[in-house]
Design a protein around this motif. Sequence first.
Motif, PDB file in Angstrom:
ATOM      1  N   ASN A  81       0.928  -1.103  -0.005  1.00  0.00           N
ATOM      2  CA  ASN A  81       0.113   0.097  -0.043  1.00  0.00           C
ATOM      3  C   ASN A  81       0.852   1.333  -0.015  1.00  0.00           C
ATOM      4  OD1 ASN A  81      -3.123  -0.896   0.343  1.00  0.00           O
ATOM      5  ND2 ASN A  81      -1.794  -1.935   1.628  1.00  0.00           N
ATOM      6  N   TRP A  82       2.134   1.281  -0.018  1.00  0.00           N
ATOM      7  CA  TRP A  82       2.999   2.110  -0.127  1.00  0.00           C
ATOM      8  C   TRP A  82       3.186   3.111  -1.545  1.00  0.00           C
ATOM      9  CZ3 TRP A  82       8.793   1.354  -1.290  1.00  0.00           C
ATOM     10  CH2 TRP A  82       9.220   2.615  -1.141  1.00  0.00           C
ATOM     11  N   ILE A  83       3.101   4.171  -1.549  1.00  0.00           N
ATOM     12  CA  ILE A  83       3.163   5.112  -2.734  1.00  0.00           C
ATOM     13  C   ILE A  83       4.645   5.568  -2.653  1.00  0.00           C
ATOM     14  CG2 ILE A  83       2.370   7.121  -4.171  1.00  0.00           C
ATOM     15  CD1 ILE A  83      -0.196   6.750  -2.926  1.00  0.00           C
ATOM     16  N   PRO A  84       5.574   4.936  -3.530  1.00  0.00           N
ATOM     17  CA  PRO A  84       7.209   5.401  -3.378  1.00  0.00           C
ATOM     18  C   PRO A  84       7.220   6.767  -3.325  1.00  0.00           C
ATOM     19  CG  PRO A  84       6.491   3.378  -4.818  1.00  0.00           C
ATOM     20  CD  PRO A  84       5.290   4.072  -4.620  1.00  0.00           C
ATOM     21  N   GLU A  85       8.385   7.171  -2.619  1.00  0.00           N
ATOM     22  CA  GLU A  85       8.798   8.647  -2.423  1.00  0.00           C
ATOM     23  C   GLU A  85      10.285   8.261  -2.734  1.00  0.00           C
ATOM     24  OE1 GLU A  85       6.806  11.030   0.289  1.00  0.00           O
ATOM     25  OE2 GLU A  85       5.787   9.268   1.127  1.00  0.00           O
ATOM     26  N   MET A 159      15.942  -4.764   4.047  1.00  0.00           N
ATOM     27  CA  MET A 159      14.686  -4.070   3.697  1.00  0.00           C
ATOM     28  C   MET A 159      14.636  -3.564   2.166  1.00  0.00           C
ATOM     29  SD  MET A 159      13.728  -1.804   7.134  1.00  0.00           S
ATOM     30  CE  MET A 159      13.456  -2.775   8.618  1.00  0.00           C
ATOM     31  N   THR A 160      15.669  -3.172   1.605  1.00  0.00           N
ATOM     32  CA  THR A 160      15.807  -3.045   0.307  1.00  0.00           C
ATOM     33  C   THR A 160      15.552  -4.051  -0.663  1.00  0.00           C
ATOM     34  OG1 THR A 160      18.133  -2.752   0.268  1.00  0.00           O
ATOM     35  CG2 THR A 160      17.087  -1.012   0.766  1.00  0.00           C
ATOM     36  N   ASP A 161      16.264  -5.391  -0.176  1.00  0.00           N
ATOM     37  CA  ASP A 161      15.939  -6.465  -0.859  1.00  0.00           C
ATOM     38  C   ASP A 161      14.587  -7.038  -0.828  1.00  0.00           C
ATOM     39  OD1 ASP A 161      18.790  -6.756  -1.218  1.00  0.00           O
ATOM     40  OD2 ASP A 161      19.050  -7.925   0.263  1.00  0.00           O
ATOM     41  N   GLU A 162      13.687  -6.622   0.252  1.00  0.00           N
ATOM     42  CA  GLU A 162      12.408  -6.972   0.229  1.00  0.00           C
ATOM     43  C   GLU A 162      11.524  -5.986  -0.806  1.00  0.00           C
ATOM     44  OE1 GLU A 162      11.354  -6.858   4.224  1.00  0.00           O
ATOM     45  OE2 GLU A 162      12.727  -8.566   4.650  1.00  0.00           O
ATOM     46  N   PHE A 163      11.947  -4.991  -1.229  1.00  0.00           N
ATOM     47  CA  PHE A 163      11.192  -4.232  -2.152  1.00  0.00           C
ATOM     48  C   PHE A 163      10.699  -5.145  -3.482  1.00  0.00           C
ATOM     49  CE2 PHE A 163      13.343  -0.016  -1.084  1.00  0.00           C
ATOM     50  CZ  PHE A 163      12.617   0.086  -0.195  1.00  0.00           C
ATOM     51  N   PRO A 164       9.634  -4.753  -3.886  1.00  0.00           N
ATOM     52  CA  PRO A 164       9.155  -5.524  -5.132  1.00  0.00           C
ATOM     53  C   PRO A 164      10.031  -5.203  -6.397  1.00  0.00           C
ATOM     54  CG  PRO A 164       7.150  -4.611  -3.956  1.00  0.00           C
ATOM     55  CD  PRO A 164       8.392  -4.005  -3.471  1.00  0.00           C
ATOM     56  N   GLU A 165      10.402  -6.031  -7.283  1.00  0.00           N
ATOM     57  CA  GLU A 165      11.400  -5.918  -8.333  1.00  0.00           C
ATOM     58  C   GLU A 165      11.114  -4.373  -9.081  1.00  0.00           C
ATOM     59  OE1 GLU A 165      13.890  -7.577  -8.906  1.00  0.00           O
ATOM     60  OE2 GLU A 165      13.372  -8.921  -7.374  1.00  0.00           O
ATOM     61  N   PRO A 166       9.844  -3.989  -9.345  1.00  0.00           N
ATOM     62  CA  PRO A 166       9.954  -2.679  -9.937  1.00  0.00           C
ATOM     63  C   PRO A 166      10.329  -1.511  -9.274  1.00  0.00           C
ATOM     64  CG  PRO A 166       7.809  -3.941 -10.343  1.00  0.00           C
ATOM     65  CD  PRO A 166       8.786  -4.552  -9.240  1.00  0.00           C
ATOM     66  N   ILE A 167      10.070  -1.612  -7.888  1.00  0.00           N
ATOM     67  CA  ILE A 167      10.313  -0.387  -6.926  1.00  0.00           C
ATOM     68  C   ILE A 167      11.838  -0.581  -6.815  1.00  0.00           C
ATOM     69  CG2 ILE A 167       9.977   0.173  -4.633  1.00  0.00           C
ATOM     70  CD1 ILE A 167       7.108  -0.763  -4.568  1.00  0.00           C
ATOM     71  N   LYS A 168      12.446  -1.837  -6.867  1.00  0.00           N
ATOM     72  CA  LYS A 168      13.974  -1.675  -6.544  1.00  0.00           C
ATOM     73  C   LYS A 168      14.760  -0.546  -7.475  1.00  0.00           C
ATOM     74  CE  LYS A 168      14.234  -6.419  -4.522  1.00  0.00           C
ATOM     75  NZ  LYS A 168      14.883  -7.732  -4.677  1.00  0.00           N
ATOM     76  N   LEU A 169      14.123  -0.711  -8.705  1.00  0.00           N
ATOM     77  CA  LEU A 169      14.754   0.112  -9.705  1.00  0.00           C
ATOM     78  C   LEU A 169      14.648   1.722  -9.599  1.00  0.00           C
ATOM     79  CD1 LEU A 169      13.631  -1.792 -12.924  1.00  0.00           C
ATOM     80  CD2 LEU A 169      15.651  -2.004 -11.496  1.00  0.00           C
ATOM     81  N   LEU A 170      13.898   2.237  -8.387  1.00  0.00           N
ATOM     82  CA  LEU A 170      13.714   3.547  -8.521  1.00  0.00           C
ATOM     83  C   LEU A 170      14.943   4.156  -7.683  1.00  0.00           C
ATOM     84  CD1 LEU A 170       9.876   3.646  -7.329  1.00  0.00           C
ATOM     85  CD2 LEU A 170      10.847   4.037  -9.394  1.00  0.00           C
TER      86      LEU A 170
END
Length: 231
Positions: A81-85, A159-170
């Motif tokens: 439910n997080w909107i990436p910032e 925790m950065t490893d637990e980001f969904p794959e598309p979010i890891k690229l931000l």
Amino acid sequence: MKCFIAILILTGYNVLPYREYYWDLRTDTKNTMVSDAMRRDRFRQILKYIHCADNAQPDNTVKVWKIRPFMDELKIKFINNWIPEENLDFDESMIKYYGRHSSKQFTRDKPIRFGYKMWCLNSPSGYLINLDMYQGKNPRGNENYEKQFGKCIAPLVSMTDEFPEPIKLLLFKFYFDNLFSGFDVLYYLKQKGYQGTGTIRENRIPKSCPLSDKRTFSKNNRRGTFESSIG
């Protein structure tokens, strides 16, 4: 169940010496929001039988095994439910607790000195993105990260490893204080495409790093001044 959980939340900040006081007839203790929403005996019954884990199969390697499944579900919900910032903060947070538990911590000179210590990743608006509870030796901890970066900052890397794959690229920018700062973790974040900013303890600065002495720098510069070194 929503009503039951709401009562738990309310009693967390509207604290009385005993839980039964919320249904008491005395005007200085009774809380009509609680007493009108649910009967006392019904609340007791739910509290007695509700469990997040199977008590018949305890996991003694995890100090918080009774609530670990619930925490895992929360972590998933928080991330989904997080909107990436762009800017993110990593820090420790204390949850007040005066009872007996092997995970309870004491931190001197803190607003909350006794309680549970949580590693928290937050957005600028205060949204909790991910969390992990400090238990001393973390049975789920990444030993390689702990050896390379230290036990305090290793949860952030995990925790950065637990980001969904598309979010890891931000391109995230992480901020933390001197408890977590170190050249190894800053270099690692840079290799991942992220940025890291934080104060750093003098004993973690390599001798080859051309930064001014702490006392000299503080004496000759105003508060808020910073010094950078590229190399």
